[in-house]
Design an enzyme around this catalytic site. Structure first.
Site, PDB file in Angstrom:
ATOM      1  N   GLY A 337      49.317  51.338  52.450  1.00 54.27           N
ATOM      2  CA  GLY A 337      49.151  50.891  50.944  1.00 54.27           C
ATOM      3  C   GLY A 337      47.456  51.297  50.631  1.00 54.27           C
ATOM      4  O   GLY A 337      47.355  51.475  49.146  1.00 54.27           O
ATOM      5  N   TRP A 340      47.199  54.623  49.839  1.00 54.08           N
ATOM      6  CA  TRP A 340      48.040  55.019  48.496  1.00 54.08           C
ATOM      7  C   TRP A 340      47.125  54.884  47.329  1.00 54.08           C
ATOM      8  O   TRP A 340      47.284  55.769  46.510  1.00 54.08           O
ATOM      9  CB  TRP A 340      49.198  54.152  48.387  1.00 54.08           C
ATOM     10  N   HIS A 341      46.168  53.857  47.281  1.00 59.43           N
ATOM     11  CA  HIS A 341      45.537  53.690  46.180  1.00 59.43           C
ATOM     12  C   HIS A 341      44.521  54.788  46.251  1.00 59.43           C
ATOM     13  O   HIS A 341      43.996  54.971  44.904  1.00 59.43           O
ATOM     14  CB  HIS A 341      44.750  52.272  46.545  1.00 59.43           C
ATOM     15  N   GLY A 342      43.908  55.478  47.318  1.00 55.93           N
ATOM     16  CA  GLY A 342      43.009  56.455  46.924  1.00 55.93           C
ATOM     17  C   GLY A 342      42.663  57.166  48.405  1.00 55.93           C
ATOM     18  O   GLY A 342      42.795  56.553  49.250  1.00 55.93           O
ATOM     19  N   PHE A 489      45.186  56.475  40.175  1.00 58.71           N
ATOM     20  CA  PHE A 489      46.112  56.259  41.575  1.00 58.71           C
ATOM     21  C   PHE A 489      47.481  56.966  41.324  1.00 58.71           C
ATOM     22  O   PHE A 489      48.268  56.935  42.120  1.00 58.71           O
ATOM     23  CB  PHE A 489      46.170  54.890  41.876  1.00 58.71           C
TER      24      PHE A 489
END
Length: 489
Positions: A337, A340-342, A489
């Site tokens: 997770g 996923w953000h960066g 994102f």
């Protein structure tokens, strides 16, 4: 009346990388008024409505990502076709094969645009070679619509839904502009059935939509953008120029900024969708009121956390394969997770911290039943809030070096004697922070009372509320329209 400059109008309507279309921009307001006028006429006719809204959504995306809107069209066609292949496969092995192909194509697309330079840089550092980033453009919202599209094919694979018959209906679902570029992540089984119902907006829904749009604009412009431009960005740009006290409040400011930015966008997206006759679930529920980190993730970005739980954590085995595997699955879900953000190590560290905290809390709960050692609610909230703030440092800082500098300033340059000077120097910033946190910590019942008050107002009163927020925006706005944080994102 001055003549219309069509060349400037054409330029305004074309893709401009530095000026994506935003809910809080004047351009969106005028476009949405024109769009709504036609939508009202077309809404009784299903096919005409679907085509019109899909074309507008693709234009909305074109304004944010240019010709990369064709990538969205390609992903739509591929997932629609593979959805049918998965559904029609008469043997499980073929269903699994098509599902794997679907995962490879979707995640491969996401990996190419988002993570190629990250892994390339890691390789050059490992092999002691010079790093020259590849010219890869990251389309806005690719992470959001990839997850949304994956939920569709995974639900078909699990037998929870049937594929839609028309590719136009599927394109409507994937590209629907309110949630397209920054969520909430809407699932097909929740959204697509609404597509086939008559478009009805009750007076209560209309009032709630106006309340959400107004409160979303207030959060975004009056609180988030003000704190960003006037305080938070300056602290995070160069922490060593500021005292430990200023750095500490910079972190508190960012915690409020990112909440108001993202929940404000979600409020506006939910409100706009409601005006068009579609209902979205709540995406934020006063997350800083949480008493532990598990509760925090039930209140923060709910559509993402529930997506990670249902499609990643459960797919890895969830809690069905023993206690240690449960801890591992929980931890890895948050690490992924974070990624996923960066595409950066600091986002991975942010995921590691949250994953470790969730595992720690689960271990504690397994040994001590709730209520065995009662603590004051505010103590639990205070501890959880400060842990989340600590993690935000790595999320916001442009590099690990900046994060270290900020922590160093707080630890070694903190002088309580500067408090009076600090208050005098940042009166407006502190007032905005006090207002933001006070509103956030109000009981849910008071928020519902305010919402119901707007709902009961006559139409003139509702429009006056919205106009008052817009006028306040124009007074507070101290710079150009700030993009939403989650666009990256």
């Amino acid at each position: 009346m001055p003549p219309i400059d069509f060349s400037k109008l054409t330029e305004l309507l074309q893709y401009q990388p530095e000026a994506p279309i935003l809910f809080n921009s004047g351009l969106f307001l005028w476009l949405f008024l024109g769009f709504s006028s036609i939508y009202v006429l077309l809404q009784p006719h299903h096919r005409a409505k679907v085509i019109f809204v899909t074309l507008f959504s693709l234009y909305f995306y074109y304004k944010s990502s240019g010709w990369y809107f064709l990538l969205l069209v390609l992903a739509t066609v591929v997932d629609y076709v593979l959805g049918w292949f998965i559904y029609d496969a008469d043997q499980k092995v073929f269903k699994r094969l098509w599902m794997i192909i679907n995962l490879i194509l979707n995640l491969g697309l996401l990996a190419y645009f988002k993570y190629t330079n990250f892994f390339y840089q890691a390789w050059t550092e490992f092999s002691h070679q010079p790093y020259n980033p590849l010219p890869i453009f990251l389309p806005v919202g690719v992470s959001f619509y990839t997850f949304q599209s994956l939920s569709y094919t995974i639900d078909i694979y699990r037998g929870e839904i049937k594929p839609v018959k028309s590719i136009l209906d599927y394109a409507f679902f994937v590209s629907f502009f309110p949630q397209l570029v920054a969520g909430p992540i809407v699932r097909a089984k929740d959204f697509i059935p609404q597509l086939y119902r008559p478009t009805i907006v009750t007076p209560e829904q209309f009032g709630r939509a106006i309340f959400l749009i107004g409160s979303g604009l207030f959060k975004k412009v009056v609180i988030s953008d003000y704190l960003s431009v006037n305080f938070v960005d300056r602290i995070f740009d160069n922490p060593t120029l500021y005292s430990g006290l200023e750095n500490l409040f910079g972190v508190y400011g960012y915690a409020l900024q990112i909440y108001c930015d993202f929940s404000g966008y979600s409020d506006m997206a939910i409100g706009i969708a409601l005006l068009l006759g579609f209902e979205y679930p709540v995406n934020f529920d006063s997350p800083y009121q949480s008493r532990n980190i598990t509760e925090f993730w039930r209140r923060w970005h709910i559509s993402l956390s529930s997506w990670l739980r249902d499609y990643l954590y459960i797919s890895m085995g969830g809690n069905r394969k023993g206690i240690f595997r449960t801890y591992f699955n929980l931890f890895m879900t948050m690490v992924l997770g974070g990624l996923w953000h960066g595409a950066a190590w600091r986002f991975i560290l942010w995921g590691v911290l949250h994953g470790g905290a969730l595992v720690f809390h689960r271990v504690i709960r397994s040994y001590f039943s709730p209520g065995a050692y009662p603590t004051y609610r505010w103590v639990s909230q205070l501890l959880t809030f400060h842990f989340v703030c600590f993690c935000w440092i790595f999320f916001r800082a442009d590099s690990m070096e900046i994060a270290q500098q900020l922590l160093h300033q707080i630890a070694t340059e903190f002088n309580p004697m500067l408090i009076v000077q600090f208050i005098e120097g940042y009166q407006n910033v502190l007032l905005v922070m006090l207002l933001g946190y006070t509103l956030h910590f109000l009981p849910r019942s008071m928020e519902l009372q305010a919402e119901n008050w707007i709902i009961r107002l006559p139409l003139v009163g509702k429009l006056a509320w919205l106009l008052a927020v817009i006028l306040l925006m124009t007074q507070v706005q101290s710079a150009e329209v700030q993009p939403f944080i989650y666009f990256q994102f």
